[in-house]
Motif scaffolding. Sequence first.
Motif, PDB file in Angstrom:
ATOM      1  N   ALA A 113     -31.246  48.784 -50.369  1.00 14.81           N
ATOM      2  CA  ALA A 113     -32.358  48.029 -49.778  1.00 14.81           C
ATOM      3  C   ALA A 113     -32.064  47.650 -48.325  1.00 14.81           C
ATOM      4  O   ALA A 113     -32.395  46.556 -47.875  1.00 14.81           O
ATOM      5  CB  ALA A 113     -32.690  46.805 -50.624  1.00 14.81           C
ATOM      6  N   HIS A 114     -31.468  48.575 -47.590  1.00 10.94           N
ATOM      7  CA  HIS A 114     -31.042  48.307 -46.207  1.00 10.94           C
ATOM      8  C   HIS A 114     -32.189  47.838 -45.323  1.00 10.94           C
ATOM      9  O   HIS A 114     -31.965  47.088 -44.371  1.00 10.94           O
ATOM     10  CB  HIS A 114     -30.386  49.552 -45.599  1.00 10.94           C
ATOM     11  N   ILE A 115     -33.397  48.258 -45.613  1.00 14.94           N
ATOM     12  CA  ILE A 115     -34.536  47.878 -44.775  1.00 14.94           C
ATOM     13  C   ILE A 115     -34.693  46.363 -44.684  1.00 14.94           C
ATOM     14  O   ILE A 115     -35.156  45.837 -43.694  1.00 14.94           O
ATOM     15  CB  ILE A 115     -35.852  48.541 -45.260  1.00 14.94           C
ATOM     16  N   ILE A 116     -34.241  45.654 -45.732  1.00 15.11           N
ATOM     17  CA  ILE A 116     -34.377  44.194 -45.732  1.00 15.11           C
ATOM     18  C   ILE A 116     -33.049  43.479 -45.974  1.00 15.11           C
ATOM     19  O   ILE A 116     -32.844  42.370 -45.508  1.00 15.11           O
ATOM     20  CB  ILE A 116     -35.450  43.740 -46.751  1.00 15.11           C
ATOM     21  N   ILE A 117     -32.136  44.104 -46.697  1.00 14.49           N
ATOM     22  CA  ILE A 117     -30.841  43.477 -47.002  1.00 14.49           C
ATOM     23  C   ILE A 117     -29.769  44.144 -46.140  1.00 14.49           C
ATOM     24  O   ILE A 117     -29.358  45.270 -46.405  1.00 14.49           O
ATOM     25  CB  ILE A 117     -30.475  43.625 -48.498  1.00 14.49           C
ATOM     26  N   ASN A 118     -29.359  43.457 -45.096  1.00 16.43           N
ATOM     27  CA  ASN A 118     -28.388  43.993 -44.148  1.00 16.43           C
ATOM     28  C   ASN A 118     -27.616  42.827 -43.534  1.00 16.43           C
ATOM     29  O   ASN A 118     -27.797  41.685 -43.949  1.00 16.43           O
ATOM     30  CB  ASN A 118     -29.105  44.852 -43.094  1.00 16.43           C
ATOM     31  N   ASN A 119     -26.798  43.104 -42.571  1.00 18.14           N
ATOM     32  CA  ASN A 119     -25.973  42.045 -41.977  1.00 18.14           C
ATOM     33  C   ASN A 119     -26.796  40.962 -41.287  1.00 18.14           C
ATOM     34  O   ASN A 119     -26.335  39.827 -41.162  1.00 18.14           O
ATOM     35  CB  ASN A 119     -24.956  42.640 -41.013  1.00 18.14           C
ATOM     36  N   ALA A 120     -28.003  41.295 -40.853  1.00 19.96           N
ATOM     37  CA  ALA A 120     -28.866  40.278 -40.240  1.00 19.96           C
ATOM     38  C   ALA A 120     -29.183  39.168 -41.241  1.00 19.96           C
ATOM     39  O   ALA A 120     -29.291  38.000 -40.862  1.00 19.96           O
ATOM     40  CB  ALA A 120     -30.151  40.919 -39.718  1.00 19.96           C
ATOM     41  N   VAL A 121     -29.332  39.529 -42.513  1.00 14.24           N
ATOM     42  CA  VAL A 121     -29.588  38.517 -43.542  1.00 14.24           C
ATOM     43  C   VAL A 121     -28.473  37.481 -43.540  1.00 14.24           C
ATOM     44  O   VAL A 121     -28.730  36.266 -43.516  1.00 14.24           O
ATOM     45  CB  VAL A 121     -29.688  39.161 -44.947  1.00 14.24           C
ATOM     46  N   MET A 122     -27.251  37.953 -43.568  1.00 14.18           N
ATOM     47  CA  MET A 122     -26.124  37.030 -43.662  1.00 14.18           C
ATOM     48  C   MET A 122     -25.968  36.192 -42.388  1.00 14.18           C
ATOM     49  O   MET A 122     -25.652  35.004 -42.456  1.00 14.18           O
ATOM     50  CB  MET A 122     -24.839  37.790 -43.971  1.00 14.18           C
ATOM     51  N   LEU A 123     -26.200  36.809 -41.234  1.00 14.22           N
ATOM     52  CA  LEU A 123     -26.115  36.076 -39.968  1.00 14.22           C
ATOM     53  C   LEU A 123     -27.159  34.961 -39.922  1.00 14.22           C
ATOM     54  O   LEU A 123     -26.848  33.802 -39.639  1.00 14.22           O
ATOM     55  CB  LEU A 123     -26.299  37.037 -38.787  1.00 14.22           C
ATOM     56  N   PHE A 124     -28.408  35.307 -40.213  1.00 13.21           N
ATOM     57  CA  PHE A 124     -29.470  34.311 -40.138  1.00 13.21           C
ATOM     58  C   PHE A 124     -29.397  33.299 -41.285  1.00 13.21           C
ATOM     59  O   PHE A 124     -29.780  32.143 -41.102  1.00 13.21           O
ATOM     60  CB  PHE A 124     -30.839  34.993 -40.046  1.00 13.21           C
ATOM     61  N   LEU A 125     -28.904  33.699 -42.429  1.00 11.54           N
ATOM     62  CA  LEU A 125     -28.665  32.747 -43.522  1.00 11.54           C
ATOM     63  C   LEU A 125     -27.642  31.713 -43.077  1.00 11.54           C
ATOM     64  O   LEU A 125     -27.845  30.507 -43.243  1.00 11.54           O
ATOM     65  CB  LEU A 125     -28.163  33.480 -44.768  1.00 11.54           C
ATOM     66  N   THR A 126     -26.567  32.178 -42.485  1.00 12.53           N
ATOM     67  CA  THR A 126     -25.499  31.278 -42.047  1.00 12.53           C
ATOM     68  C   THR A 126     -25.995  30.279 -41.013  1.00 12.53           C
ATOM     69  O   THR A 126     -25.761  29.072 -41.120  1.00 12.53           O
ATOM     70  CB  THR A 126     -24.322  32.093 -41.471  1.00 12.53           C
ATOM     71  N   VAL A 127     -26.717  30.768 -40.008  1.00 15.39           N
ATOM     72  CA  VAL A 127     -27.193  29.878 -38.943  1.00 15.39           C
ATOM     73  C   VAL A 127     -28.294  28.960 -39.464  1.00 15.39           C
ATOM     74  O   VAL A 127     -28.297  27.762 -39.173  1.00 15.39           O
ATOM     75  CB  VAL A 127     -27.672  30.692 -37.721  1.00 15.39           C
ATOM     76  N   SER A 128     -29.220  29.501 -40.238  1.00 20.66           N
ATOM     77  CA  SER A 128     -30.330  28.684 -40.761  1.00 20.66           C
ATOM     78  C   SER A 128     -29.848  27.573 -41.678  1.00 20.66           C
ATOM     79  O   SER A 128     -30.513  26.540 -41.806  1.00 20.66           O
ATOM     80  CB  SER A 128     -31.312  29.565 -41.537  1.00 20.66           C
ATOM     81  N   ALA A 129     -28.739  27.787 -42.335  1.00 22.30           N
ATOM     82  CA  ALA A 129     -28.225  26.811 -43.295  1.00 22.30           C
ATOM     83  C   ALA A 129     -27.452  25.674 -42.638  1.00 22.30           C
ATOM     84  O   ALA A 129     -27.026  24.752 -43.336  1.00 22.30           O
ATOM     85  CB  ALA A 129     -27.335  27.519 -44.318  1.00 22.30           C
TER      86      ALA A 129
END
Length: 179
Positions: A113-129
Amino acid sequence: MSGSSNDLTPPAPSVLVTLAMLAAIVPFVAGMIGLFVLTGAGFPYFGFLFILYWAGVMRLEPAEFLPSVLGSLCGIGLAWLLIALPSIAGLPRQVIGGVALAGTLFCLLRGQAHIIINNAVMLFLTVSAISELEIAKNVWMMVASTLIGAAYMGILVFTMRAVGKRASRKEDAGLTAAL
């Protein structure tokens, strides 16, 4: 092992090229800040974070633009599920966020599911949290800022690429005619 044939680091640009790049960054950043002021969107660093990710990590790869945008938004959404949803809908709803996080990590680790699940998810999850950012109150500003940064950078990059290709075709046609 600097200078070896296995060294993938590109050579440093000349001083003149570096100064030209620096001169181009100033109006770029001013334009981005102006766009945030014009739209009244807060959290401009989310837009800049998107630009850093797509330009710096993904090297402005056109095929990675959409996955970068969707992954960024998914990371913000996942942070909201983990932090804000339990405070709004009660602690039992935290299971939803936990399952979503587990599914995201599963797909990320398997490269699915690279189109939506990629390293950007983890980066923005970390900052948003980050608790001081108060995602429960500011999730839509985070999303808006990310989309503004993506639109600004996407329009500039894709326009410059189209103009460059067009100029290259004209130059090629001119060389062919001269021969």
